[in-house]
Design an enzyme around this catalytic site. Structure first.
Site, PDB file in Angstrom:
ATOM      1  CG  HIS A  78     101.620 -36.503 -33.772  1.00 21.31           C
ATOM      2  ND1 HIS A  78     100.367 -36.942 -33.378  1.00 21.31           N
ATOM      3  CD2 HIS A  78     102.332 -36.332 -32.625  1.00 21.31           C
ATOM      4  CE1 HIS A  78     100.341 -37.045 -32.062  1.00 21.31           C
ATOM      5  NE2 HIS A  78     101.508 -36.670 -31.587  1.00 21.31           N
ATOM      6  CG  ASP A 114      96.426 -39.273 -36.276  1.00 19.04           C
ATOM      7  OD1 ASP A 114      96.450 -40.398 -35.740  1.00 19.04           O
ATOM      8  OD2 ASP A 114      96.666 -38.218 -35.666  1.00 19.04           O
ATOM      9  CG  ASN A 136      97.860 -39.693 -32.068  1.00 17.23           C
ATOM     10  OD1 ASN A 136      98.084 -39.348 -33.230  1.00 17.23           O
ATOM     11  ND2 ASN A 136      97.220 -38.917 -31.219  1.00 17.23           N
ATOM     12  CG  HIS A 137      93.503 -39.599 -33.404  1.00 17.32           C
ATOM     13  ND1 HIS A 137      92.448 -39.187 -32.615  1.00 17.32           N
ATOM     14  CD2 HIS A 137      94.460 -38.632 -33.292  1.00 17.32           C
ATOM     15  CE1 HIS A 137      92.737 -38.013 -32.072  1.00 17.32           C
ATOM     16  NE2 HIS A 137      93.949 -37.662 -32.462  1.00 17.32           N
ATOM     17  CG  HIS A 179     101.265 -40.543 -36.508  1.00 16.81           C
ATOM     18  ND1 HIS A 179     100.545 -39.972 -37.535  1.00 16.81           N
ATOM     19  CD2 HIS A 179     100.784 -39.996 -35.353  1.00 16.81           C
ATOM     20  CE1 HIS A 179      99.660 -39.132 -37.029  1.00 16.81           C
ATOM     21  NE2 HIS A 179      99.781 -39.118 -35.712  1.00 16.81           N
TER      22      HIS A 179
END
Length: 392
Positions: free
Chosen positions: A292, A121, A153-154, A205
């Site tokens: 996260h 991220d 996740n980004h 993450h």
């Protein structure tokens, strides 16, 4: 780029040196809104791809990291870098260049004995993700062992097309922005999704969700890794493992056991302390470090100290007055055991008022509530050495 007065890479085959990387740090300190030319960023990406390819041959989706000193001739002489290596684990930065520069100022830039693991991220929410990537890739090109970046996740085009990174690329690089965004997302698909430090600490993450039972579940994921957009009846277990690794969260506190639905949606879940303790026992681990979730003090323990959340961006989206943190892993000189030491970036230590995107695609997820009174009690090695808490 127009107005760029930072270090040059001309002609095209000019080596990327420590001097060049340090000049890039200086440039972003003083001119953060003047981006690196797109051709320079693509040069860094090309060299990083070669490094990632070499790691892929030995590590796969789980990179193996060690606090042992490199002795293969790739590191500078010991007289330059004294002492044993430390590994600095950084959580979500979300385009907050000011926080990353503060960390470099306080802890030092990446080097063979001052290594960095970025736990995902970097992208979205903030305005300077490409600058953070440029700095990390520059030091990775100088010393490949000094920088490891794994996926959050980004780091996924399905996410960052909406949450700010795509728009930032277009704003920074104009007609080249779309190409830069596509090129970077291609590289993201070859990032590892976890790291194993000296076989005892797993860095990931999100978390272990309900699908990840062993390290082999993660090791077996082939690259490029594409993240499925929605769980359906045909979703494979491997795709569910990737979603758990990038998206899952611990439950609210150590009293909430088992696996539960997540407020993030049906693609992920929350896992209890019993899951963490069983996973660590089965895999011979002492600790899971994840990111996260924004936490008030920048770091927070869970599962009786067997899981640690680390979030590095301060004043998240200018909505939460949170501290940031990172964790330094060092080997105890007497026992040989790897110890973790939390380092806090106090809210207000750096000015982040202009570092967040003015408009957010969706509001940031709620801050993780303080789990319980065991927050301080579980902090192993976090006192007595003068490392905890930075002056503002």
């Amino acid at each position: 780029g127009a107005g760029y007065v930072g270090p040059r890479l001309e002609p095209v085959d000019t080596p990327i040196t420590l001097d060049w990387a340090m000049k890039l740090v200086w440039h972003f300190q003083h001119r953060p809104n003047i981006p690196l030319p797109a051709r320079y960023l693509c040069r860094l990406l090309d060299e990083a791809c070669g490094i990632l390819d070499a790691r892929e041959e030995t590590d796969g989706a789980v990179q193996k990291l060690s606090l042992a000193r490199q002795r293969d001739g790739s590191s500078p002489p010991a007289r330059i870098y004294q002492g044993e290596p430390q590994l600095n684990v950084v959580g979500d930065t979300h385009g907050q260049l000011a926080d990353v520069l503060w960390i470099f100022y306080k802890i030092g830039v990446p080097s063979p004995t001052n290594r960095y693991l970025i736990n995902g991220d970097i992208c979205d929410r903030g305005t300077h993700a490409t600058e953070i990537w440029a700095l990390l890739l520059a030091f990775m090109c100088v010393w490949p062992e000094a920088v490891s970046v794994q996926r959050g996740n980004h780091e996924d085009r399905l996410m960052n097309v909406n949450y700010g990174f795509h728009e930032n690329c277009l704003r920074m690089f104009h007609h080249e922005g779309e190409f830069v965004w596509e090129r970077m997302n291609d590289v993201f698909e070859f990032l590892p999704i976890a790291a194993l430090v000296d076989n005892t600490i797993l860095c990931i993450h999100g978390g272990i969700g309900d699908c990840i039972s062993s390290l082999d579940d993660l090791r077996g994921i082939p690259k490029p890794i594409q993240v499925t957009g929605e769980i359906t009846a045909s979703t494979t277990r491997r795709d569910r493992i990737v979603l758990d690794a990038l998206w899952s969260d611990p439950t609210d506190n150590d009293q909430v056991l088992g696996v539960h639905m997540s407020p993030r949606g049906k693609n992920t879940c929350r896992f209890g302390p019993d899951r963490v303790q069983e996973f660590n026992r089965r895999n011979g681990l002492k600790l899971i470090i994840r990111a996260h979730e924004c936490v008030q003090h920048g770091y927070e323990y869970f599962a009786a100290g067997q899981l640690l959340t680390v979030f590095s961006a301060t004043n998240y989206c200018n909505e939460y007055n949170n501290d940031g943190a990172m964790v330094i892993l060092v080997r105890d000189e007497w026992t040989g055991e790897v110890k973790e030491h939390a380092q806090v970036i106090k809210s207000g230590a750096v000015d982040t008022s202009h570092g967040w995107n003015d408009q957010q695609f969706r509001a940031p997820s709620p801050m993780r509530s303080r789990a319980d009174a065991g927050h301080e009690a579980a902090v192993r090695g976090a006192g007595g050495d003068g490392r905890v808490g930075w002056p503002t």
